[in-house]
Design an enzyme around this catalytic site. Structure first.
Site, PDB file in Angstrom:
ATOM      1  N   ARG A 182     -10.128   1.328   8.315  1.00  0.00           N
ATOM      2  CA  ARG A 182      -9.617   0.094   8.251  1.00  0.00           C
ATOM      3  C   ARG A 182     -10.943  -0.679   8.746  1.00  0.00           C
ATOM      4  NH1 ARG A 182      -3.946   0.500   8.560  1.00  0.00           N
ATOM      5  NH2 ARG A 182      -2.882  -1.518   9.105  1.00  0.00           N
ATOM      6  N   ARG A 196      -1.245  -9.336  13.231  1.00  0.00           N
ATOM      7  CA  ARG A 196      -1.824  -8.218  12.172  1.00  0.00           C
ATOM      8  C   ARG A 196      -2.764  -8.875  10.971  1.00  0.00           C
ATOM      9  NH1 ARG A 196       3.679  -6.156  11.135  1.00  0.00           N
ATOM     10  NH2 ARG A 196       3.002  -4.653   9.480  1.00  0.00           N
ATOM     11  N   ARG A 239      11.470  -6.998   5.705  1.00  0.00           N
ATOM     12  CA  ARG A 239      11.633  -5.399   5.956  1.00  0.00           C
ATOM     13  C   ARG A 239      11.894  -5.221   7.367  1.00  0.00           C
ATOM     14  NH1 ARG A 239       5.749  -2.332   5.393  1.00  0.00           N
ATOM     15  NH2 ARG A 239       5.599  -3.063   7.697  1.00  0.00           N
ATOM     16  N   LYS A 290       0.655  -1.230   0.002  1.00  0.00           N
ATOM     17  CA  LYS A 290       0.211  -0.101   0.195  1.00  0.00           C
ATOM     18  C   LYS A 290       0.800   1.239  -0.241  1.00  0.00           C
ATOM     19  CE  LYS A 290      -1.969  -1.022   3.843  1.00  0.00           C
ATOM     20  NZ  LYS A 290      -1.766  -2.472   4.562  1.00  0.00           N
ATOM     21  N   ARG A 336      10.854  -1.554  12.528  1.00  0.00           N
ATOM     22  CA  ARG A 336       9.572  -1.470  12.807  1.00  0.00           C
ATOM     23  C   ARG A 336       9.297  -2.359  14.019  1.00  0.00           C
ATOM     24  NH1 ARG A 336       4.705  -0.225   8.540  1.00  0.00           N
ATOM     25  NH2 ARG A 336       3.637  -1.564  10.022  1.00  0.00           N
TER      26      ARG A 336
HETATM   27  P1  ADP Z   1       0.556  -2.539   8.010  1.00  0.00           P
HETATM   28  O1  ADP Z   1      -0.655  -2.270   7.282  1.00  0.00           O
HETATM   29  O2  ADP Z   1       1.735  -3.016   7.495  1.00  0.00           O
HETATM   30  O3  ADP Z   1      -0.043  -3.118   9.308  1.00  0.00           O
HETATM   31  P2  ADP Z   1       0.329   0.386   8.983  1.00  0.00           P
HETATM   32  O4  ADP Z   1       1.544   1.080   9.086  1.00  0.00           O
HETATM   33  O5  ADP Z   1      -0.778   0.684   7.985  1.00  0.00           O
HETATM   34  O6  ADP Z   1       1.085  -0.846   8.526  1.00  0.00           O
HETATM   35  O7  ADP Z   1      -0.107   0.204  10.536  1.00  0.00           O
HETATM   36  C1  ADP Z   1       0.606  -0.114  11.409  1.00  0.00           C
HETATM   37  C2  ADP Z   1      -0.388  -0.126  12.730  1.00  0.00           C
HETATM   38  O8  ADP Z   1      -0.870   1.183  12.978  1.00  0.00           O
HETATM   39  C3  ADP Z   1      -1.484  -1.110  12.821  1.00  0.00           C
HETATM   40  O9  ADP Z   1      -1.156  -2.404  13.267  1.00  0.00           O
HETATM   41  C4  ADP Z   1      -2.459  -0.329  13.854  1.00  0.00           C
HETATM   42  O10 ADP Z   1      -2.201  -0.872  15.085  1.00  0.00           O
HETATM   43  C5  ADP Z   1      -2.032   1.123  13.484  1.00  0.00           C
HETATM   44  N1  ADP Z   1      -3.086   1.785  12.768  1.00  0.00           N
HETATM   45  C6  ADP Z   1      -2.786   2.324  11.289  1.00  0.00           C
HETATM   46  N2  ADP Z   1      -3.966   2.681  10.776  1.00  0.00           N
HETATM   47  C7  ADP Z   1      -4.930   2.191  11.534  1.00  0.00           C
HETATM   48  C8  ADP Z   1      -6.202   2.467  11.269  1.00  0.00           C
HETATM   49  N3  ADP Z   1      -6.842   3.193  10.340  1.00  0.00           N
HETATM   50  N4  ADP Z   1      -7.071   2.151  12.527  1.00  0.00           N
HETATM   51  C9  ADP Z   1      -6.558   1.631  13.615  1.00  0.00           C
HETATM   52  N5  ADP Z   1      -5.246   1.358  13.592  1.00  0.00           N
HETATM   53  C10 ADP Z   1      -4.373   1.551  12.719  1.00  0.00           C
END
Ligand code: ADP
Length: 182
Positions: free
Chosen positions: A83, A139, A122, A8, A128
């Site tokens: 999400r 996740r 990664r 993404k 991270r």
């Molecule tokens: P990935 O898609 O690889 O898990 P992100 O950087 O999008 O990575 O998200 C990392 C973490 O940040 C998620 O596991 C969650 O804890 C939090 N997070 C990010 N975006 C949201 C969202 N829209 N709603 C709830 N939690 C979020």
């Protein structure tokens, strides 16, 4: 939209480079808050480190504030949100207020085995704290739990564009631009 590791962020950047609109990533905003140890960051850290979602009202608050800013005037790419259905509803309300609408909801499809490989690779490059095997698995579970109804939400409006997210980023980018007609 797409599971963790589906590309993404990478593909959002390719749209940013081609069309001059900005990308908003909730994950990046949260990681910034965590590193700056703001109140939001302190609240979010534990949830992020275990692969759980940050509560909807927190996300909705940061999105509302962010899309009011001037650089969002010409539109934006939403990376990592909505999400949940609750976030999707709030986004719709905010967009209506701004007289904007969603053009496409892109879904990057990648098999789980490949996602896990990508995320572990990664982990060696980036620092991270949520790229460990145990957290990655959670996740993916959290992603699956929320995805079906979110897809349904947008499917009804014929907005979903499925993209095969496997292979090299250049090929994915080509498929993406074809799907969104750029
Ligand atoms: P990935 O898609 O690889 O898990 P992100 O950087 O999008 O990575 O998200 C990392 C973490 O940040 C998620 O596991 C969650 O804890 C939090 N997070 C990010 N975006 C949201 C969202 N829209 N709603 C709830 N939690 C979020």
């Amino acid at each position: 939209m797409g599971p963790p590791g589906s590309g993404k962020g990478t593909q959002s950047q390719s749209i940013v480079d081609k069309v001059s609109i900005i990308q908003i990533s909730t994950g990046d905003m949260l990681r910034k808050a965590v590193s700056e140890e703001t109140e939001l960051g302190v609240k979010a850290k534990g949830l992020m480190d275990s692969g759980e979602l940050v509560p909807d009202e927190v996300i909705n608050g940061i999105i509302e504030e962010r899309i009011r800013e001037k650089d969002c005037e010409n539109g934006f790419i939403a990376d990592g949100f909505p999400r949940t259905n609750e976030q999707a509803k709030t986004l719709d309300e905010l967009l209506e207020r701004e007289k904007k609408q969603i053009d496409h909801v892109v879904f990057f499809d990648v098999p789980e085995k490949e996602l896990i490989m990508r995320l572990l690779a990664r982990a060696e490059k980036e620092n991270r704290t949520d790229d460990t095997l145990e957290v990655i698995k959670n996740r993916l579970i959290v992603f699956r739990k929320n995805t079906e109804s979110l897809i349904e939400y947008y499917q009804k409006r014929n907005l979903i564009r499925y993209i095969d997210g496997t292979g090299n980023p250049e090929d994915v980018k080509e498929r993406l631009f074809r799907a969104i007609g750029e």
